[in-house]
Design a protein around this motif. Structure first.
Motif, PDB file in Angstrom:
ATOM      1  N   LYS A  10      -5.218   6.656  13.143  1.00 36.42           N
ATOM      2  CA  LYS A  10      -5.591   5.245  13.209  1.00 36.42           C
ATOM      3  C   LYS A  10      -6.205   4.831  11.885  1.00 36.42           C
ATOM      4  CE  LYS A  10      -6.255   5.002  18.167  1.00 36.42           C
ATOM      5  NZ  LYS A  10      -7.151   4.580  19.244  1.00 36.42           N
ATOM      6  N   LEU A  66       0.682  -3.985   8.390  1.00 37.22           N
ATOM      7  CA  LEU A  66       0.791  -5.272   7.691  1.00 37.22           C
ATOM      8  C   LEU A  66      -0.215  -6.291   8.233  1.00 37.22           C
ATOM      9  CD1 LEU A  66       4.672  -5.493   7.343  1.00 37.22           C
ATOM     10  CD2 LEU A  66       3.021  -5.037   5.531  1.00 37.22           C
ATOM     11  N   MET A  67      -0.501  -6.183   9.541  1.00 29.27           N
ATOM     12  CA  MET A  67      -1.464  -7.111  10.146  1.00 29.27           C
ATOM     13  C   MET A  67      -2.888  -6.868   9.625  1.00 29.27           C
ATOM     14  SD  MET A  67       0.019  -8.998  12.729  1.00 29.27           S
ATOM     15  CE  MET A  67      -1.488  -9.488  13.518  1.00 29.27           C
ATOM     16  N   VAL A  95       3.307   4.258   6.195  1.00 23.49           N
ATOM     17  CA  VAL A  95       3.720   4.438   7.591  1.00 23.49           C
ATOM     18  C   VAL A  95       4.711   5.594   7.723  1.00 23.49           C
ATOM     19  CG1 VAL A  95       4.936   3.346   9.524  1.00 23.49           C
ATOM     20  CG2 VAL A  95       3.248   2.051   8.207  1.00 23.49           C
ATOM     21  N   SER A 101      -2.531  11.959  16.119  1.00 23.01           N
ATOM     22  CA  SER A 101      -2.662  10.523  16.297  1.00 23.01           C
ATOM     23  C   SER A 101      -3.501  10.011  15.124  1.00 23.01           C
ATOM     24  CB  SER A 101      -3.365  10.265  17.637  1.00 23.01           C
ATOM     25  OG  SER A 101      -3.983   9.014  17.614  1.00 23.01           O
ATOM     26  N   SER A 144       3.893   8.797   9.950  1.00 23.51           N
ATOM     27  CA  SER A 144       4.752   9.082  11.102  1.00 23.51           C
ATOM     28  C   SER A 144       5.212  10.532  11.146  1.00 23.51           C
ATOM     29  CB  SER A 144       5.976   8.166  11.088  1.00 23.51           C
ATOM     30  OG  SER A 144       5.571   6.832  11.175  1.00 23.51           O
ATOM     31  N   LYS A 187       0.937   4.530  12.396  1.00 23.79           N
ATOM     32  CA  LYS A 187       2.376   4.828  12.401  1.00 23.79           C
ATOM     33  C   LYS A 187       3.208   3.582  12.673  1.00 23.79           C
ATOM     34  CE  LYS A 187       1.352   9.542  13.820  1.00 23.79           C
ATOM     35  NZ  LYS A 187       1.642  10.687  14.681  1.00 23.79           N
ATOM     36  N   SER A 188       2.569   2.423  12.756  1.00 29.05           N
ATOM     37  CA  SER A 188       3.295   1.177  13.013  1.00 29.05           C
ATOM     38  C   SER A 188       3.235   0.272  11.790  1.00 29.05           C
ATOM     39  CB  SER A 188       2.691   0.451  14.215  1.00 29.05           C
ATOM     40  OG  SER A 188       2.986  -0.921  14.158  1.00 29.05           O
ATOM     41  N   ILE A 189       4.396  -0.049  11.237  1.00 31.36           N
ATOM     42  CA  ILE A 189       4.443  -0.914  10.059  1.00 31.36           C
ATOM     43  C   ILE A 189       3.850  -2.295  10.388  1.00 31.36           C
ATOM     44  CG2 ILE A 189       6.852  -1.625  10.516  1.00 31.36           C
ATOM     45  CD1 ILE A 189       5.377  -1.166   7.022  1.00 31.36           C
ATOM     46  N   ILE A 190       4.062  -2.750  11.609  1.00 30.55           N
ATOM     47  CA  ILE A 190       3.563  -4.076  11.994  1.00 30.55           C
ATOM     48  C   ILE A 190       2.034  -4.085  11.988  1.00 30.55           C
ATOM     49  CG2 ILE A 190       3.513  -5.762  13.870  1.00 30.55           C
ATOM     50  CD1 ILE A 190       6.398  -4.386  14.519  1.00 30.55           C
ATOM     51  N   SER A 191       1.462  -3.034  12.593  1.00 36.76           N
ATOM     52  CA  SER A 191      -0.002  -2.958  12.631  1.00 36.76           C
ATOM     53  C   SER A 191      -0.587  -2.887  11.226  1.00 36.76           C
ATOM     54  CB  SER A 191      -0.441  -1.730  13.416  1.00 36.76           C
ATOM     55  OG  SER A 191       0.068  -1.780  14.716  1.00 36.76           O
ATOM     56  N   ALA A 239     -10.243  -4.184  13.593  1.00 38.80           N
ATOM     57  CA  ALA A 239     -10.245  -3.163  14.640  1.00 38.80           C
ATOM     58  C   ALA A 239      -9.390  -1.987  14.160  1.00 38.80           C
ATOM     59  CB  ALA A 239      -9.669  -3.742  15.928  1.00 38.80           C
ATOM     60  N   TRP A 240      -9.466  -0.866  14.874  1.00 43.00           N
ATOM     61  CA  TRP A 240      -8.611   0.296  14.573  1.00 43.00           C
ATOM     62  C   TRP A 240      -7.187   0.009  15.021  1.00 43.00           C
ATOM     63  CZ3 TRP A 240     -10.136   4.321  11.723  1.00 43.00           C
ATOM     64  CH2 TRP A 240     -11.507   4.627  11.657  1.00 43.00           C
ATOM     65  N   VAL A 241      -6.213   0.300  14.175  1.00 38.07           N
ATOM     66  CA  VAL A 241      -4.808   0.135  14.585  1.00 38.07           C
ATOM     67  C   VAL A 241      -4.027   1.421  14.307  1.00 38.07           C
ATOM     68  CG1 VAL A 241      -4.859  -2.366  14.176  1.00 38.07           C
ATOM     69  CG2 VAL A 241      -3.987  -0.829  12.388  1.00 38.07           C
ATOM     70  N   ASP A 242      -2.847   1.490  14.889  1.00 34.12           N
ATOM     71  CA  ASP A 242      -1.962   2.650  14.767  1.00 34.12           C
ATOM     72  C   ASP A 242      -1.403   2.753  13.350  1.00 34.12           C
ATOM     73  OD1 ASP A 242      -0.123   4.658  15.170  1.00 34.12           O
ATOM     74  OD2 ASP A 242       1.275   3.415  16.318  1.00 34.12           O
TER      75      ASP A 242
END
Lengths: 161, 89
Positions: B34, B54-55, B23, B32, B27, B48-52, B43-46
């Protein structure tokens, strides 16, 4: 120091029976709690909403859907997790979609993350927690903040057994 | 816009330190970016987001697909692919 979820949960960041007309209002109310306690700057609310529009954070959890809005750390002073149990559910876009798929969300976990590297363990705990239907059911019927904190602590303890 | 598929070979997958490093690196790019977990058909996730990240639940031997869109998209994809394929060393 690496944080666990309990370290980042403060009673003043838990909001019960939140009255919000929509997702934006819910995010504004929750970030206001963080601003009031000095954990975030007022601009954080705008950051979170912008990010939510670009990358929605609603999750189809059971028995109720939740959302985990967050943003870059630019306007975060201290890391925190803010929990808002909504009086009436509001629509959030589903994570992984362009936001056109909507979920009626009952609980919002707003994350303010200052140091990403140190908070991986905390976020993983949170991801485990939100997959517990018993916990989410408990949160929506919780009477007060202490009950919310107790339920989370109990669920974390059970995970460690 | 460019895409790339990589296999995750390190033991913990995209969790813990590797997730944070991924991440942090992502960042730094203007593009952008994904990512999706092909193995679990996520699904496609961001990126640059640590939460996404890890999910996504990316474990060892999972295949992930990266997609970048922007001025530095090629450098972004090459850098992130190198990180994944270098075992996060």
């Amino acid at each position: 120091m690496h944080y666990t979820l309990v370290d980042l949960l403060k009673s003043e960041h838990i909001m019960m029976a939140v009255q919000a007309a929509d997702a934006k209002a819910a995010i504004e109310l929750l970030t206001a709690a963080l601003v009031e306690s000095g954990y975030a700057e007022p601009e954080f609310s705008v950051d979170v909403w912008k990010r939510e529009l670009a990358f929605p954070t609603g999750l189809p959890t059971q028995p109720v859907a939740i959302a985990i809005p967050h943003a870059d750390p630019d306007h975060v002073n201290n890391s925190a997790v803010c929990i808002g149990v909504l009086a009436t559910p509001v629509e959030f876009g589903q994570m992984g979609t362009d936001g056109s798929i909507k979920l009626l969300v009952n609980i919002v976990f707003l994350l303010a993350i200052k140091e990403r590297e140190k908070q991986v363990a905390m976020i993983q705990q949170l991801i485990t927690l939100i997959q517990s239907p018993a916990l989410l059911a408990g949160l929506i019927s919780a009477k007060d903040k202490n009950q919310v904190l107790d339920l989370i602590q109990q669920t974390l303890n059970e995970e460690h057994k | 816009m460019i895409n790339s598929i990589s296999k995750v070979i390190n033991d913990v997958g995209l969790h813990a330190r590797p997730a944070a490093e991924f991440v942090k690196l992502a960042s730094g790019f203007q593009a952008s970016i994904k990512v999706r977990n092909l193995t679990s058909a996520s699904a496609w996730v961001d990126a640059k987001s640590i939460i996404s990240i890890l999910m996504l639940g990316v474990s060892k031997d999972h295949e992930v697909e990266l997609m970048a869109d922007g001025l530095d998209e090629e450098l972004a994809i090459t850098t992130l692919r190198n990180l994944i394929e270098s075992n996060f060393k």
